[in-house]
Write a protein that holds these residues in place. Structure first.
Motif, short mmCIF file in Angstrom:
data_model
loop_
_atom_site.label_atom_id
_atom_site.label_comp_id
_atom_site.label_asym_id
_atom_site.label_seq_id
_atom_site.Cartn_x
_atom_site.Cartn_y
_atom_site.Cartn_z
N GLU A 233 0.80 -1.08 -0.02
CA GLU A 233 0.04 -0.20 0.04
C GLU A 233 0.99 1.44 -0.01
OE1 GLU A 233 -3.88 -2.08 2.37
OE2 GLU A 233 -2.42 -0.50 3.21
N ASN A 234 2.07 1.14 0.55
CA ASN A 234 2.85 2.31 0.68
C ASN A 234 3.86 2.63 -0.12
OD1 ASN A 234 1.47 3.64 3.22
ND2 ASN A 234 1.92 1.83 4.03
N ALA A 235 4.44 1.43 -0.98
CA ALA A 235 5.48 1.62 -1.55
C ALA A 235 5.36 0.84 -3.24
CB ALA A 235 6.58 1.00 -0.82
N PHE A 236 4.61 -0.30 -3.22
CA PHE A 236 4.61 -0.85 -4.54
C PHE A 236 3.45 -0.21 -5.37
CE2 PHE A 236 2.96 -4.42 -7.19
CZ PHE A 236 3.94 -4.48 -8.12
N GLU A 237 2.35 -0.19 -4.90
CA GLU A 237 1.33 0.42 -5.67
C GLU A 237 1.52 1.81 -6.02
OE1 GLU A 237 -3.43 -0.19 -6.62
OE2 GLU A 237 -2.49 -1.40 -5.21
N PRO A 238 1.94 2.66 -5.06
CA PRO A 238 2.28 3.87 -5.50
C PRO A 238 2.99 4.07 -6.61
CG PRO A 238 2.11 3.76 -3.20
CD PRO A 238 2.05 2.32 -3.66
N LEU A 239 4.04 3.35 -7.15
CA LEU A 239 4.65 3.16 -8.30
C LEU A 239 3.89 3.73 -9.55
CD1 LEU A 239 6.96 0.09 -8.00
CD2 LEU A 239 7.85 2.57 -7.77
N GLY A 240 2.61 3.39 -9.50
CA GLY A 240 1.80 3.49 -10.34
C GLY A 240 1.97 2.87 -12.00
N ALA A 241 2.52 1.67 -11.61
CA ALA A 241 2.87 0.87 -12.91
C ALA A 241 1.40 0.55 -13.85
CB ALA A 241 3.59 -0.28 -12.48
N THR A 242 1.70 0.86 -15.25
CA THR A 242 0.95 0.43 -15.99
C THR A 242 1.01 -0.90 -16.42
OG1 THR A 242 0.88 2.51 -17.09
CG2 THR A 242 -0.07 0.85 -18.41
N TYR A 243 2.37 -1.56 -16.40
CA TYR A 243 2.40 -2.83 -16.91
C TYR A 243 3.15 -3.57 -15.68
CZ TYR A 243 2.01 -0.55 -21.61
OH TYR A 243 1.39 0.37 -22.34
N VAL A 244 2.89 -4.66 -15.40
CA VAL A 244 3.43 -5.52 -14.43
C VAL A 244 3.82 -6.76 -14.92
CG1 VAL A 244 3.00 -6.58 -11.99
CG2 VAL A 244 1.93 -4.57 -12.64
N ILE A 245 5.00 -7.29 -14.88
CA ILE A 245 5.67 -8.64 -14.98
C ILE A 245 5.72 -9.14 -13.69
CG2 ILE A 245 7.16 -10.29 -15.92
CD1 ILE A 245 8.06 -7.95 -17.89
N PRO A 246 4.59 -10.17 -13.16
CA PRO A 246 4.98 -10.59 -11.90
C PRO A 246 6.14 -11.69 -11.66
CG PRO A 246 2.99 -11.79 -13.04
CD PRO A 246 3.84 -10.73 -13.94
N GLY A 247 6.41 -12.33 -10.48
CA GLY A 247 7.03 -13.32 -10.26
C GLY A 247 6.92 -14.57 -11.09
N HIS A 248 5.70 -15.00 -10.98
CA HIS A 248 4.84 -16.01 -11.72
C HIS A 248 3.80 -15.63 -12.52
CE1 HIS A 248 7.37 -18.68 -8.67
NE2 HIS A 248 7.31 -17.49 -8.15
N GLY A 249 3.36 -16.28 -13.58
CA GLY A 249 2.57 -15.99 -14.45
C GLY A 249 2.66 -14.94 -15.43
N HIS A 250 1.75 -14.78 -16.36
CA HIS A 250 1.84 -13.74 -17.36
C HIS A 250 1.72 -12.31 -17.10
CE1 HIS A 250 0.36 -17.67 -19.39
NE2 HIS A 250 0.94 -17.09 -20.50
#
Length: 317
Positions: A233-250
């Protein structure tokens, strides 16, 4: 700023949920890689691993191995789970570009991130990780290697323990070719030393194990779920990324990984809180309702274990 063109694969995964199946066989026969690398956005590639646990058939490739072709060299994210797997990724990189691999980044201290370091070190490539991930690998790397050797058998040949050559504490910034690359330790999450690789000009984050969506996330003994939610909530989502490559999955978007990472953690903690308030014990906690997430791969392997570990945490909060 680079103009972004959304390839067909990403358009599909961003537009709607896409769930992999553990029953799907190897998608790239003839290679140790589970799938051939795809170009997620221009010059950013990822070889998507199986969402099943590591097996002999998938060569241990059950996480995402990504790389950035910067124009002045290649940055690889994840060493891979074995020497052979790292070599297969390098073969693919060479088929795409003649730029040399200049850096390998380990997303954490787990075997699938670091055991392939033995190949990259042999190529003389520097290897970067968070200091906590390096410590985790130093403590548990032999255990991880032995487990992979049991699973992969002769496919583990050449795999030895090689840790990172460089570590950092909070962040590590790279200017290479056309890319600004920020390697960020955003806070406690899935495992010690988890990092995310943020490309601010492209609005893309290679999230590592901060974010899951097609397979159920695992909660380890050292995974503090309240801290993971706080980091999200305080660091990752505030990046505001449009595209996410997760650790696993598409590759997908922030809303999708929020639903199956942040929202799952919040949901499970709420069910366990209700159970504790009713005086429930650990034996019963394993069976709290997690049905909204039952469609995720690895649900059968992980749901009850996750519930038990959250109960043990929250019992003392």
């Amino acid at each position: 700023m680079m103009r972004l063109v959304v390839p067909a694969l990403l358009a599909l995964t961003v537009g709607a949920p896409s769930f992999a199946s553990e029953d799907i066989p190897d998608q790239y026969p003839g290679s140790a890689l589970y799938q051939k690398p795809v170009e997620v956005i221009p010059h950013v590639w990822s070889a998507i691993g199986a969402t099943a646990p590591p097996t002999y058939e998938n060569h241990g490739h059950n996480n995402n191995l990504s790389f950035i072709v910067t124009g002045d060299g290649v940055v690889v994210v994840n060493g891979g789970a074995a020497y052979e797997l790292a070599k297969a990724l390098h073969d693919e990189i060479r088929s795409i570009t003649d730029q040399p691999v200049r850096l390998v980044i380990n997303e954490n201290g787990q075997g699938h991130a670091m055991l392939g370091n033995s190949y990259w070190a042999e190529q003389g490539v520097p290897i970067l990780a968070h200091e906590d991930a390096a410590e985790e690998f130093a403590d548990y790397g032999m255990q991880s290697l032995q487990q992979h050797q049991r699973v992969l058998r002769e496919k583990a040949e050449g795999t030895t323990l090689v840790g990172p050559t460089e570590t950092f504490e909070d962040s590590y910034r790279i200017e290479m070719g056309d890319f600004r690359i920020e390697v960020l330790h955003l806070g406690p999450a899935h495992s010690p030393g988890d990092i995310s690789v943020w490309l601010p000009d492209q609005s893309l984050v290679i999230a590592g194990d901060m974010a899951f969506h097609e397979r159920m996330l695992p909660i380890f003994e050292h995974t503090i779920t309240a801290d993971w939610i706080d980091t999200w909530e305080n660091a990752f989502e505030p990046l505001g990324a449009t595209y996410v490559i997760p650790g696993h999955g598409h590759p997908t978007n922030m809303a999708q990984v929020r639903r199956y990472t942040h929202d799952y953690l919040v949901y499970l903690r709420a069910r366990i809180r209700e159970h504790l308030d009713e005086g429930g014990d650990l034996t019963e906690a394993y069976y709290v309702d997690q049905s909204p997430f039952a469609h995720l791969d690895t649900f059968e392997e992980l749901a009850t274990r996750n519930a038990g570990r959250v109960y043990e945490q929250m019992e003392w909060e």
